[in-house]
Design an enzyme around this catalytic site. Structure first.
Site, PDB file in Angstrom:
ATOM      1  N   ASP A 176       0.827  -1.211   0.000  1.00  0.00           N
ATOM      2  CA  ASP A 176       0.000   0.000   0.000  1.00  0.00           C
ATOM      3  C   ASP A 176       0.866   1.268   0.000  1.00  0.00           C
ATOM      4  O   ASP A 176       1.834   1.360   0.747  1.00  0.00           O
ATOM      5  CB  ASP A 176      -0.882  -0.019   1.262  1.00  0.00           C
ATOM      6  CG  ASP A 176      -2.075   0.906   1.111  1.00  0.00           C
ATOM      7  OD1 ASP A 176      -2.335   1.353  -0.017  1.00  0.00           O
ATOM      8  OD2 ASP A 176      -2.723   1.189   2.123  1.00  0.00           O
TER       9      ASP A 176
HETATM   10  C1  LIG Z   1       4.910  -8.838 -11.382  1.00  0.00           C
HETATM   11  C2  LIG Z   1       4.676  -8.210 -10.088  1.00  0.00           C
HETATM   12  C3  LIG Z   1       4.993  -9.001  -8.920  1.00  0.00           C
HETATM   13  C4  LIG Z   1       4.241  -6.938 -10.041  1.00  0.00           C
HETATM   14  C5  LIG Z   1       3.872  -6.189  -8.833  1.00  0.00           C
HETATM   15  C6  LIG Z   1       3.768  -4.778  -9.230  1.00  0.00           C
HETATM   16  C7  LIG Z   1       3.275  -3.862  -8.148  1.00  0.00           C
HETATM   17  C8  LIG Z   1       4.289  -3.164  -7.326  1.00  0.00           C
HETATM   18  C9  LIG Z   1       1.948  -3.670  -8.038  1.00  0.00           C
HETATM   19  C10 LIG Z   1       1.333  -2.795  -7.047  1.00  0.00           C
HETATM   20  C11 LIG Z   1       0.040  -2.263  -7.573  1.00  0.00           C
HETATM   21  C12 LIG Z   1      -0.799  -1.563  -6.557  1.00  0.00           C
HETATM   22  C13 LIG Z   1      -2.194  -1.396  -6.975  1.00  0.00           C
HETATM   23  C14 LIG Z   1      -0.313  -1.115  -5.366  1.00  0.00           C
HETATM   24  C15 LIG Z   1      -1.080  -0.394  -4.317  1.00  0.00           C
HETATM   25  O1  LIG Z   1      -0.636   0.956  -4.173  1.00  0.00           O
HETATM   26  P1  LIG Z   1      -1.721   2.109  -4.374  1.00  0.00           P
HETATM   27  O2  LIG Z   1      -1.811   2.379  -5.833  1.00  0.00           O
HETATM   28  O3  LIG Z   1      -3.003   1.657  -3.723  1.00  0.00           O
HETATM   29  O4  LIG Z   1      -1.115   3.340  -3.640  1.00  0.00           O
HETATM   30  P2  LIG Z   1      -1.941   4.383  -2.732  1.00  0.00           P
HETATM   31  O5  LIG Z   1      -2.375   3.608  -1.519  1.00  0.00           O
HETATM   32  O6  LIG Z   1      -0.921   5.438  -2.414  1.00  0.00           O
HETATM   33  O7  LIG Z   1      -3.096   4.906  -3.533  1.00  0.00           O
END
Ligand SMILES: CC(C)=CCC/C(C)=C/CC/C(C)=C/COP(=O)(O)OP(=O)(O)O
Length: 285
Positions: free
Chosen positions: A42
């Site tokens: 997160d």
């Molecule tokens: C192939 C592989 C293992 C890939 C993983 C890639 C990766 C790091 C994915 C995370 C995507 C995601 C929706 C994260 C949440 O942060 P958020 O967007 O909810 O951030 P926020 O809480 O600040 O809004």
């Protein structure tokens, strides 16, 4: 000359840090080491905002943090690492963001198959966990290819939850269990062996806990010992609801790309502190 001195200093620093880390892990290993740690990634977008980066850069920084934390976990002796990479609800985000994350995933999954990748370095078996039918065809095919390519690895395991929510997993397991039971009953009816059917009616027609658990997507791993959710949030957001009844929850304030060794060490120390209690709960005594 200056360049080669820089490189030498860089290498020296790198190996000193790695030596200190291994020493720290030896000390930690005097106590129980978790077998399975799950992470909710997160705070990637907030990290991008904080540093005035494009939103996509936050996810890229998140991927780099993931590679470091996986390495630390495997070096410490944690066999299973699970990550919540993309929930079913995340598909409701802006189409451009969904597309960006999917493109990045495709690129990174293909990278996992490379010789020098963490998968090959640490003998990692790869599972993609979730309703994979919801992924676009390229990502789904890349995921299936990666799972197949790493299927002989057994030293460590990564479970990547994509197109996943816990409620979807539970519904899916219940449906599969019903279908399995129904097929079993049908085959007995087809054989017209009424005696056997009567015997079966006594109780084995009932779906049991073990049936449901066998059909869980996460059934390939033991329940997590620690669940880490970064950015100070203390909600589970529909992640591993079935599997976390006896699990330490740890919620550092750091955003996901800021997670580091100190957070892992602190989580493990807390796990060691409550280990006797967790064991008691697990054995139901
Ligand atoms: C192939 C592989 C293992 C890939 C993983 C890639 C990766 C790091 C994915 C995370 C995507 C995601 C929706 C994260 C949440 O942060 P958020 O967007 O909810 O951030 P926020 O809480 O600040 O809004």
């Amino acid at each position: 000359m200056e360049n080669s001195m820089d490189r030498f200093a860089g290498r020296l620093f790198g190996s000193t840090v790695s030596y200190i880390r291994r020493f720290l892990f030896r000390v930690l290993s005097v106590g129980p080491i978790p077998n399975h740690i799950a992470f909710i990634l997160d705070g990637n977008r907030r990290y991008a905002k904080k540093w005035n980066l494009g939103e996509g850069m936050g996810h890229r920084a998140g991927f780099l943090a993931l590679m470091s934390i996986m390495k630390y976990c495997y070096e410490l002796g944690v066999k299973y690492v699970t990550i919540y990479a993309f929930s079913i609800d995340n598909f409701k985000r802006r189409p451009e963001e969904v597309q960006y994350v999917m493109d990045m995933m495709l690129e990174k999954i293909e990278g996992l198959l490379k010789e020098e990748s963490i998968v090959n370095q640490y003998g990692v078996r790869v599972y993609f966990v979730g309703n994979l039918k919801l992924l676009n065809e390229n990502v789904r095919m890349a995921a299936e290819k990666a799972m197949k390519a790493a299927s002989n690895n057994s030293r460590s395991v990564i479970l990547i939850c994509v197109a996943y929510t816990s409620t979807d997993e539970i519904v899916h397991a219940a449906q599969e269990s019903c279908e399995e039971k129904w097929t079993e009953i049908q085959s007995l009816t087809d054989a017209r062996n009424c005696e056997i059917i009567e015997e079966k009616r006594e109780g084995s027609n009932v779906i049991k806990l073990a049936d449901i658990e066998r059909h869980m997507y996460m059934g390939v791993a033991p329940d997590p010992d620690i669940l880490v959710r970064t950015s100070g949030e203390t909600r589970l957001s529909n992640f591993l609801l079935w599997q976390t009844s006896n699990c330490l929850l740890y919620s550092p304030r750091a955003l996901w790309p800021e997670i580091g060794l100190r957070h892992l060490v602190w989580a493990v120390l807390n796990f060691q502190r409550i280990y006797p209690y967790l064991e008691k709960r697990r054995k139901n005594i």
